[in-house]
Design a protein around this motif. Structure first.
Motif, PDB file in Angstrom:
ATOM      1  N   GLU A   1       0.823  -1.219   0.000  1.00 29.61           N
ATOM      2  CA  GLU A   1       0.000   0.000   0.000  1.00 29.61           C
ATOM      3  C   GLU A   1       0.855   1.266   0.000  1.00 29.61           C
ATOM      4  O   GLU A   1       0.484   2.271  -0.610  1.00 29.61           O
ATOM      5  CB  GLU A   1      -0.941   0.009   1.210  1.00 29.61           C
ATOM      6  N   ASP A   2       1.990   1.236   0.679  1.00 28.45           N
ATOM      7  CA  ASP A   2       2.857   2.421   0.724  1.00 28.45           C
ATOM      8  C   ASP A   2       3.357   2.799  -0.669  1.00 28.45           C
ATOM      9  O   ASP A   2       3.455   3.987  -0.991  1.00 28.45           O
ATOM     10  CB  ASP A   2       4.051   2.179   1.659  1.00 28.45           C
ATOM     11  N   ASP A   3       3.673   1.795  -1.497  1.00 30.88           N
ATOM     12  CA  ASP A   3       4.091   2.078  -2.879  1.00 30.88           C
ATOM     13  C   ASP A   3       2.979   2.781  -3.646  1.00 30.88           C
ATOM     14  O   ASP A   3       3.228   3.716  -4.410  1.00 30.88           O
ATOM     15  CB  ASP A   3       4.451   0.779  -3.613  1.00 30.88           C
ATOM     16  N   ILE A   4       1.750   2.316  -3.451  1.00 24.74           N
ATOM     17  CA  ILE A   4       0.600   2.907  -4.156  1.00 24.74           C
ATOM     18  C   ILE A   4       0.391   4.340  -3.699  1.00 24.74           C
ATOM     19  O   ILE A   4       0.197   5.251  -4.516  1.00 24.74           O
ATOM     20  CB  ILE A   4      -0.669   2.058  -3.924  1.00 24.74           C
ATOM     21  N   ILE A   5       0.442   4.563  -2.395  1.00 30.02           N
ATOM     22  CA  ILE A   5       0.232   5.910  -1.852  1.00 30.02           C
ATOM     23  C   ILE A   5       1.321   6.862  -2.334  1.00 30.02           C
ATOM     24  O   ILE A   5       1.034   7.983  -2.760  1.00 30.02           O
ATOM     25  CB  ILE A   5       0.154   5.863  -0.308  1.00 30.02           C
ATOM     26  N   ALA A   6       2.566   6.431  -2.309  1.00 27.60           N
ATOM     27  CA  ALA A   6       3.670   7.274  -2.782  1.00 27.60           C
ATOM     28  C   ALA A   6       3.504   7.610  -4.266  1.00 27.60           C
ATOM     29  O   ALA A   6       3.707   8.764  -4.678  1.00 27.60           O
ATOM     30  CB  ALA A   6       5.007   6.577  -2.550  1.00 27.60           C
ATOM     31  N   TYR A   7       3.111   6.630  -5.063  1.00 28.29           N
ATOM     32  CA  TYR A   7       2.901   6.872  -6.496  1.00 28.29           C
ATOM     33  C   TYR A   7       1.770   7.889  -6.708  1.00 28.29           C
ATOM     34  O   TYR A   7       1.892   8.803  -7.527  1.00 28.29           O
ATOM     35  CB  TYR A   7       2.569   5.556  -7.211  1.00 28.29           C
ATOM     36  N   CYS A   8       0.690   7.724  -5.961  1.00 26.49           N
ATOM     37  CA  CYS A   8      -0.452   8.630  -6.104  1.00 26.49           C
ATOM     38  C   CYS A   8      -0.103  10.045  -5.655  1.00 26.49           C
ATOM     39  O   CYS A   8      -0.549  11.013  -6.272  1.00 26.49           O
ATOM     40  CB  CYS A   8      -1.665   8.098  -5.337  1.00 26.49           C
ATOM     41  N   GLU A   9       0.685  10.157  -4.612  1.00 25.05           N
ATOM     42  CA  GLU A   9       1.120  11.493  -4.171  1.00 25.05           C
ATOM     43  C   GLU A   9       1.978  12.161  -5.237  1.00 25.05           C
ATOM     44  O   GLU A   9       1.802  13.341  -5.537  1.00 25.05           O
ATOM     45  CB  GLU A   9       1.887  11.390  -2.853  1.00 25.05           C
ATOM     46  N   ASP A  10       2.906  11.409  -5.830  1.00 27.22           N
ATOM     47  CA  ASP A  10       3.772  11.959  -6.876  1.00 27.22           C
ATOM     48  C   ASP A  10       2.993  12.297  -8.135  1.00 27.22           C
ATOM     49  O   ASP A  10       3.300  13.272  -8.827  1.00 27.22           O
ATOM     50  CB  ASP A  10       4.891  10.974  -7.237  1.00 27.22           C
TER      51      ASP A  10
END
Length: 165
Positions: free
Chosen positions: A81-90
């Motif tokens: 989930e952290d990868d998804i959240i970081a991608y969405c923030e970027d």
């Protein structure tokens, strides 16, 4: 000029003249579009609709939270989930905007006696010990993962929210 469009004629010794056109009419909607590749037949809007339609045809499943995900028809993988959240923030988007697909992995391929066909004579028969060992090794290979992930055939939606700043 044809239809108020400038035409630049270039002799084409071999091949299809359509491969050299910079613009074409969309096969779906008929709208003229600029081609980025010689094989394009759809405008950007119709191409996007086709991708979304193909994605929506996939079976919808619930994500287990562990199996990697990938964006449909892309090479952007997520392992948690952290990868998804970081991608969405970027990318300034929400996880629900992503067309996520559950990944599958491959196993190592089996070995059969044809592997040695060039090294033995036509009448060669493997020993019973070799047959048993190869069977045992192939059983091991069947359980051994390559840890290589590929886009699967099941889509997911996530209930994650990424705060927009």
């Amino acid at each position: 000029m044809i239809d108020n469009k400038a035409i630049n004629l270039t002799p084409v010794p071999h091949g299809n003249i359509g491969n050299y056109c910079t613009h074409d009419d969309c096969e779906s909607c008929g709208k003229e579009f600029k081609k980025n590749y010689t094989y394009e037949k759809l405008c950007g809007d119709c191409h996007s609709k086709k991708i979304i339609s193909r994605y929506n045809e996939l079976e919808l499943v619930e994500w287990d939270g562990e199996t990697p995900l990938v964006i449909f028809n892309d090479d952007q993988y997520f392992f948690n989930e952290d990868d998804i959240i970081a991608y969405c923030e970027d990318s300034e988007c929400q996880p629900s905007d992503l067309m996520l697909v559950v990944c599958t992995t491959s196993n190592l391929s089996q070995i059969d006696f044809d592997h040695w066909i060039d090294e033995v004579h036509e009448e060669w028969e493997p020993s019973t010990e070799l047959i048993a060992k190869l069977k045992e090794f192939n059983e091991f290979l069947a359980q051994e993962s390559s840890n290589t992930w590929f886009e699967g055939k099941k889509r997911v939606t996530l209930d994650l929210e990424v705060p927009n700043e």
